[in-house]
Structure formats: structure tokens, C-alpha cells
Design an enzyme around this catalytic site. Structure first.
Site, PDB file in Angstrom:
ATOM      1  N   TRP A  80       1.618 147.710  51.716  1.00 22.81           N
ATOM      2  CA  TRP A  80       2.457 148.192  52.871  1.00 22.81           C
ATOM      3  C   TRP A  80       3.112 147.024  53.688  1.00 22.81           C
ATOM      4  O   TRP A  80       4.081 147.102  54.313  1.00 22.81           O
ATOM      5  CB  TRP A  80       1.848 148.828  53.615  1.00 22.81           C
ATOM      6  CG  TRP A  80       0.379 148.674  54.269  1.00 22.81           C
ATOM      7  CD1 TRP A  80      -0.660 149.327  53.766  1.00 22.81           C
ATOM      8  CD2 TRP A  80      -0.166 147.784  55.323  1.00 22.81           C
ATOM      9  NE1 TRP A  80      -1.767 148.720  54.293  1.00 22.81           N
ATOM     10  CE2 TRP A  80      -1.514 147.736  55.445  1.00 22.81           C
ATOM     11  CE3 TRP A  80       0.580 147.179  55.984  1.00 22.81           C
ATOM     12  CZ2 TRP A  80      -2.258 147.134  56.276  1.00 22.81           C
ATOM     13  CZ3 TRP A  80      -0.074 146.148  57.136  1.00 22.81           C
ATOM     14  CH2 TRP A  80      -1.431 146.214  57.157  1.00 22.81           C
ATOM     15  N   ASN A  81       2.411 145.627  53.504  1.00 22.92           N
ATOM     16  CA  ASN A  81       2.797 144.781  54.402  1.00 22.92           C
ATOM     17  C   ASN A  81       4.084 143.897  54.264  1.00 22.92           C
ATOM     18  O   ASN A  81       4.908 143.542  55.021  1.00 22.92           O
ATOM     19  CB  ASN A  81       1.749 143.819  54.710  1.00 22.92           C
ATOM     20  CG  ASN A  81       1.322 143.028  53.278  1.00 22.92           C
ATOM     21  OD1 ASN A  81       1.391 143.678  52.340  1.00 22.92           O
ATOM     22  ND2 ASN A  81       0.709 141.741  53.545  1.00 22.92           N
ATOM     23  N   LYS A 110       4.357 152.598  42.128  1.00 28.10           N
ATOM     24  CA  LYS A 110       3.528 153.323  43.000  1.00 28.10           C
ATOM     25  C   LYS A 110       3.481 152.597  44.640  1.00 28.10           C
ATOM     26  O   LYS A 110       2.867 151.738  44.598  1.00 28.10           O
ATOM     27  CB  LYS A 110       2.291 153.750  42.641  1.00 28.10           C
ATOM     28  CG  LYS A 110       1.751 155.047  43.015  1.00 28.10           C
ATOM     29  CD  LYS A 110       1.602 155.154  44.569  1.00 28.10           C
ATOM     30  CE  LYS A 110       0.607 154.757  44.955  1.00 28.10           C
ATOM     31  NZ  LYS A 110       0.509 154.490  46.846  1.00 28.10           N
ATOM     32  N   GLY A 152      -3.143 144.349  46.840  1.00 25.85           N
ATOM     33  CA  GLY A 152      -3.877 145.301  47.553  1.00 25.85           C
ATOM     34  C   GLY A 152      -5.106 144.464  47.808  1.00 25.85           C
ATOM     35  O   GLY A 152      -5.343 143.405  47.548  1.00 25.85           O
ATOM     36  N   GLU A 189      -3.077 140.895  42.783  1.00 22.80           N
ATOM     37  CA  GLU A 189      -3.151 139.972  43.979  1.00 22.80           C
ATOM     38  C   GLU A 189      -3.758 140.631  45.146  1.00 22.80           C
ATOM     39  O   GLU A 189      -3.428 141.724  45.604  1.00 22.80           O
ATOM     40  CB  GLU A 189      -1.367 140.058  44.325  1.00 22.80           C
ATOM     41  CG  GLU A 189      -0.458 139.488  43.212  1.00 22.80           C
ATOM     42  CD  GLU A 189      -0.713 137.900  43.142  1.00 22.80           C
ATOM     43  OE1 GLU A 189      -1.472 137.179  44.137  1.00 22.80           O
ATOM     44  OE2 GLU A 189      -0.277 137.209  42.023  1.00 22.80           O
ATOM     45  N   LEU A 190      -4.716 139.860  45.469  1.00 17.46           N
ATOM     46  CA  LEU A 190      -5.696 140.693  46.479  1.00 17.46           C
ATOM     47  C   LEU A 190      -5.941 139.936  47.799  1.00 17.46           C
ATOM     48  O   LEU A 190      -4.976 139.209  48.001  1.00 17.46           O
ATOM     49  CB  LEU A 190      -7.160 140.573  45.695  1.00 17.46           C
ATOM     50  CG  LEU A 190      -6.842 141.323  44.356  1.00 17.46           C
ATOM     51  CD1 LEU A 190      -8.520 141.469  43.516  1.00 17.46           C
ATOM     52  CD2 LEU A 190      -6.347 142.742  44.164  1.00 17.46           C
ATOM     53  N   CYS A 243      -1.783 138.585  53.309  1.00 23.26           N
ATOM     54  CA  CYS A 243      -2.716 138.287  52.393  1.00 23.26           C
ATOM     55  C   CYS A 243      -3.338 136.742  52.787  1.00 23.26           C
ATOM     56  O   CYS A 243      -4.188 136.187  52.479  1.00 23.26           O
ATOM     57  CB  CYS A 243      -2.482 138.593  51.151  1.00 23.26           C
ATOM     58  SG  CYS A 243      -0.873 137.832  50.603  1.00 23.26           S
ATOM     59  N   GLU A 256     -12.227 139.579  55.196  1.00 19.51           N
ATOM     60  CA  GLU A 256     -10.658 139.598  55.717  1.00 19.51           C
ATOM     61  C   GLU A 256     -10.749 140.572  56.764  1.00 19.51           C
ATOM     62  O   GLU A 256     -11.107 141.682  56.665  1.00 19.51           O
ATOM     63  CB  GLU A 256      -9.910 140.118  54.203  1.00 19.51           C
ATOM     64  CG  GLU A 256      -8.540 140.080  54.707  1.00 19.51           C
ATOM     65  CD  GLU A 256      -7.611 140.530  53.379  1.00 19.51           C
ATOM     66  OE1 GLU A 256      -7.893 141.721  53.023  1.00 19.51           O
ATOM     67  OE2 GLU A 256      -6.836 139.756  53.290  1.00 19.51           O
TER      68      GLU A 256
END
Ligand code: NAD
Length: 491
Positions: free
Chosen positions: A151-152, A175, A228, A250-251, A284, A383
Site C-alpha cells: 500500500w505504501n 492484486k 510486501g 521485494e520484502l 521498505c 522492522e
């Protein structure tokens, strides 16, 4: 209230569930639109449309040059709509208008850049060690791609994922996050206006555990590209293995921003602030661990506090605002919980440390700085995804590297020094996908981006990223006359 629809096979359609989810403006704390609650049935429809589109002559006969032109046209349309799309993103995720507009004005570059790359995916002729063979390689699209975004930065992630995927010749089903889907559904209309064949770009909004997991499980999806949390990323990785999907992840991160005593202090203070308080820390690449050389630690922290105190908290649409709301109630609670954890671990709070009051919506956290943080404390390891900074000391380069690398993540790192040799040594020693020297939080469509360790798999952006959406095929052509001498042995 605006009611959005799914975008499948070039059409806006209602979800099979007949249900919608309120999407909330984090600043006001009020629902401002409704997004469709897509489910496995919708995912099925979208994947079938994508697979069909990839088989149809409108796509298979389209030259790569023509595909590139379509993509560049889409880039032009996003440029035209940047301000409108940015406003939608601010309403959906509460991040600053300046930040979202900057991203939306930059977004088109991905379509222009990868559109230019579409007809440069050359294979190679191999001077093979078998004289009767002519051998070459060809790069082919991997197949239908499922793209999940956070969402960022909703549309920035659509660009990161879909521009290289479509340049490679794939069709995609996106999605978006259930917390910020509106801009991606608006963007879908632009793909139609640009002239994309139906089915090449689809959006199934909905919950991660319904629409998202259906996409990961779908046997006709060849590749998943996900942005996410590492917890969701690990689940997706495991599920994708069952159908042997290719996966890019991509975490999260816990990036060290490392300040040496020979740095330009003004630049380093600004870099530390940008690293943690920009985007309310909901990024992130947040430089959430500030490592400061002991010789300047006290003086540097003092300047940092003075600067951070000046940050204005408030309406993300107001150009004077520096820090906006936290996007979701759950995230807001998580940030406050981590402040509690840091206090209970013995870290000392020298700025902020709680909710910022007197603002609508009630999801504001003060810019918060902890000192006396030990490397093994949870506040230095996990995090937070909020405006909470941990300051740690170090003596020398070796200790900075040891502390810097001592987390499960490896997304990014910052180094502040005037010593070029030290900068290069640090850039080599730090286990992170990106190292910034005397700058922080810079990205480009041209520069590979991605994480090491728990921060993910694969790279986005740059020429490299397109390989994530291609399969290499080796073609062997015999120029020999007649049958082989012995068909029972390997040639
Ligand atoms: P999240 O993991 O909760 O959700 C991300 C996306 O996955 C959403 O679209 C969600 O609906 C979907 N999802 C959730 N569960 C799923 C499942 N079981 N199967 C399939 N899809 C599922 O993350 P978030 O809260 O939206 O984003 C914040 C996280 O994202 C942070 O950890 C942050 O560091 C990370 N992030 C990473 C990058 C990067 O580029 N490395 C960029 C931004 C954010």
C-alpha cells in the site's frame, strides 16, 4: 462514494462475490470509496483472459517495436494524469502529496524505458563445439505474471513490476493492496486508452488471503512478483513452489544508515531525517538504524533531535506538512507497540514516543528517537514501518560493518563519509542490495533494486529486471546430411 470495479479482459466488471470493501482516508479516518472484493473466481477469469491474450495474434504477431510504442503511449497518459492519480494515492494511503506526486511524475519513465527495451531482447548465436550444428538462444516471455503490491507506493510498484513484464511480452494480473487499490484501478483505464489488447493488463482487487493467495496458487500463472512483508513473502514462496512458479520478492528491511566522524554533518543529518521520517517511516528502505561513530554521537544526536523537532505533522495534502498519518489502524498500533517494546528493553526515548494528538483520524505518531539502543534489542532488529529511529554507536569501520550486517534483512544501507576509500570498502562489506554513499532514499528505473537475505529475491528496475520475466530457449539445428552414425549415444 465512488464504487470501483475489477478490470478483467479490458472491461470493468463487478466482483463475483457481489461485495465491496471500504477504502479509508487515513488522514480523516473516513471511508472515501469502495473497492471490489475479488475472489478466486475473479482470479480465474483474469488469468484465463491473460493466458488467452498471450495466445492471440493481436499480441503474438505484434512486433516488439509496436509493443514498445504502446508502452510509451501509456507512459504519456500517466504523465497527463499524474496529479489526479497522486491525489487518489494520498487519499488512500495518507502519504504526503509531495511524495506521491513525485512518484507519479516519475512513473512514466518506467514505461518509456522498458518500452525502449522491448525490441532489444536479443538472443545469441553460440559458436558451438559441434560442427554440424547451428545453435542460438531466444528469449521468450515466461507466461502469465501475478503481481502483488503493497500500500505504501501502489502505482510505483505497478511500474516496477508490469513495465518489464509487458516489455518481455507477458500479460499481468495485478492484486493491489486492499488498503490502497483505487489508483491501480484508475490506471487500468489508461492501459485501455493506450490501446493495450484486452487481457494484457488486469486488476483483481481484494484481500491478500482471498484474491492474492488464489493468484499464487493458480496453475496457469507462471511467475509471481511480490512487494510486501517478509512473513507474507515466505508464505508465497512456499505456495508458489507447489506449481513451480518463478518468484521475485521485494520484502522488508532494517537498513543501517552509518555516519562516520569525517562526514559532511549537515548532509548526514538531512540524510538521517530523510531515512526515517520521510513517508512517516512507512518505506521498505527506511534507515531505521542510525549508526553514529562514538566520537560524534552525542553532538550528532543533538542536532538530529533539533531538526526532527521542526517536522510538521498534519494534512498530507498540505505542502507544509512533513509527516502524515500512519496508513492503517493495525500499523498504527504496531508502531505504538514497538515504542513500548523499546522502552521495556531499556532504550532511552529522547524525542516523541507516543501518539500525536489534536489531529483528525487519530493515526498520528510523533517522530520518535531512541538512544542507548543495543544491537540485539528488538527495536534494532525488527522492522517497525513507522517514524521510529534507533541510534546505535560504533568505534570503527569493522564494528560498523558487524552491527550493520547483524540483522536478518539486507535491503539497503547508507554511508556518510568524505573518505572515498572507506566509502568503497563499506559498499563492498555491507550485505545490502543497495548502498548509498552520502545520499539516501534514491531510486531510478535504470538501477537494479532488491534485497539480500530476508529482504527478498530477484531485482527490479534496470535492464536486469526484464530477465525475471523471460525464459531462455536454446535452439539446435542440425545442418548434417543423412542420419547419425549411432542413434544410441549422446551427440
Ligand atoms: P503485506 O505483506 O501485508 O501485503 C502485501 C500484498 O500482499 C498485499 O497486496 C496483500 O493483499 C497481499 N497478500 C497478503 N497476504 C497474502 C497471501 N497470503 N497471498 C498472497 N498475497 C497476499 O505487506 P504490506 O503491509 O502491504 O506492506 C508493508 C511491507 O512491505 C513492509 O514489510 C515493507 O518493508 C514491504 N515493502 C517492501 C518493498 C520493497 O521493494 N522491498 C517496498 C515497499 C514495501
Amino acid at each position: 462514494m465512488k464504487k470501483y470495479q475489477l478490470f478483467i479482459d479490458g472491461e470493468f466488471v463487478d466482483p463475483a462475490s457481489g461485495q465491496w470493501i471500504d477504502t479509508v482516508d487515513p488522514y480523516r479516518g473516513e471511508a472515501w470509496a469502495q473497492i471490489p472484493r475479488g475472489n478466486a473466481q475473479d482470479v480465474d477469469r483474469a488469468v484465463a483472459a491473460a493466458a488467452r491474450a498471450m495466445r492471440q495474434s493481436t499480441w503474438t504477431d505484434m512486433t516488439a517495436t509496436a509493443r514498445g510504442k504502446l508502452m510509451r503511449r501509456l507512459g504519456d497518459l500517466v504523465a497527463r494524469e499524474a496529479e489526479r492519480l497522486a491525489d487518489i494515492e494520498v487519499r488512500d494511503n495518507g502519504k504526503l502529496k509531495q511524495e506521491m506526486l513525485g512518484q507519479l511524475r516519475y512513473h512514466s519513465e518506467w514505461w518509456w524505458y522498458y518500452g525502449g527495451l522491448a525490441d532489444k531482447l536479443e538472443g545469441a548465436v553460440t559458436p558451438i563445439d559441434k560442427p554440424e550444428i547451428f545453435a542460438f538462444t531466444r528469449h521468450e516471455p515466461v507466461g502469465v505474471v501475478g503481481a502483488m503490491t503493497a500500500w505504501n507506493s501502489p502505482l510505483l510498484f505497478v511500474a516496477f513490476k508490469c513495465a518489464p513484464a509487458i516489455a518481455a511480452g507477458c500479460a499481468v494480473v495485478v492484486k493491489p493492496s486492499e488498503f490502497a487499490s483505487a489508483s491501480t484501478l484508475e490506471f487500468a483505464a489508461l492501459t485501455r486508452e493506450a490501446g493495450f489488447p484486452p487481457g494484457i493488463f488486469n486488476v483483481v482487487a481484494g484481500y491478500g488471503t482471498e484474491a492474492g493467495s488464489a493468484l499464487v496458487e493458480h496453475p496457469d500463472v507462471a511467475k509471481i512478483t511480490f512487494t510486501g512483508s517478509d512473513t507474507t513473502g515466505a508464505k508465497i514462496y512456499a505456495t508458489a513452489a507447489k506449481t513451480m512458479k518463478r518468484v521475485s520478492l521485494e520484502l522488508g528491511g532494517k537498513s543501517p544508515n552509518i555516519v562516520f566522524d569525517d562526514c559532511d554533518l549537515d548532509a548526514a543529518v538531512a540524510g538521517a531525517i530523510s531515512g526515517i521520517f520521510a513517508a512517516t517511516g512507512q518505506t521498505c528502505i527506511a534507515g531505521s538504524r542510525l549508526l553514529v561513530q562514538n566520537s560524534i554521537r552525542e553532538a550528532f544526536t543533538k542536532r538530529l533531535i533539533e531538526t526532527a523537532k521542526m517536522a510538521r505533522i498534519g494534512d498530507p495534502m498540505d505542502p507544509a506538512t512533513n509527516i502524515g498519518p500512519v496508513t492503517t489502524p493495525a500499523q498504527y498500533q504496531k508502531v505504538l507497540d514497538y515504542i513500548e517494546i523499546a522502552n521495556s528493553e531499556g532504550a532511552r526515548c529522547v524525542l516523541g514516543g507516543g501518539p500525536a494528538s489534536g489531529l483528525p483520524g487519530g493515526q498520528f505518531v510523533e517522530p520518535t528517537i531512541f538512544v542507548d539502543v543495543a544491537p540485539k534489542m528488538r527495536i534494532a532488529q525488527e522492522e517497525v514501518f513507522g517514524p521510529v529511529l534507533s541510534v546505535l554507536g560504533f568505534e570503527d569501520e569493522a564494528e560498523a560493518v558487524a552491527i550493520g550486517n547483524d540483522v536478518i534483512y539486507g535491503l539497503a544501507a547508507g554511508v556518510w563519509t568524505r573518505d572515498i576509500g572507506r566509502a568503497l570498502r563499506m559498499s563492498k562489506a555491507l550485505k545490502a542490495g543497495t548502498v548509498w554513499v552520502n545520499t539516501y532514499r534514491a531510486i531510478s528505473y535504470m538501477m537494479p533494486f532488491g534485497g539480500m537475505k530476508y529482504s527478498g529475491l530477484g531485482r527490479e528496475n534496470g535492464i536486469e529486471a526484464i530477465r525475471e520475466f523471460l525464459e531462455t530457449k536454446s535452439v539446435w539445428v542440425s545442418t548434417a546430411v543423412g542420419a547419425p552414425a549411432n542413434p544410441f549415444v549422446m551427440r
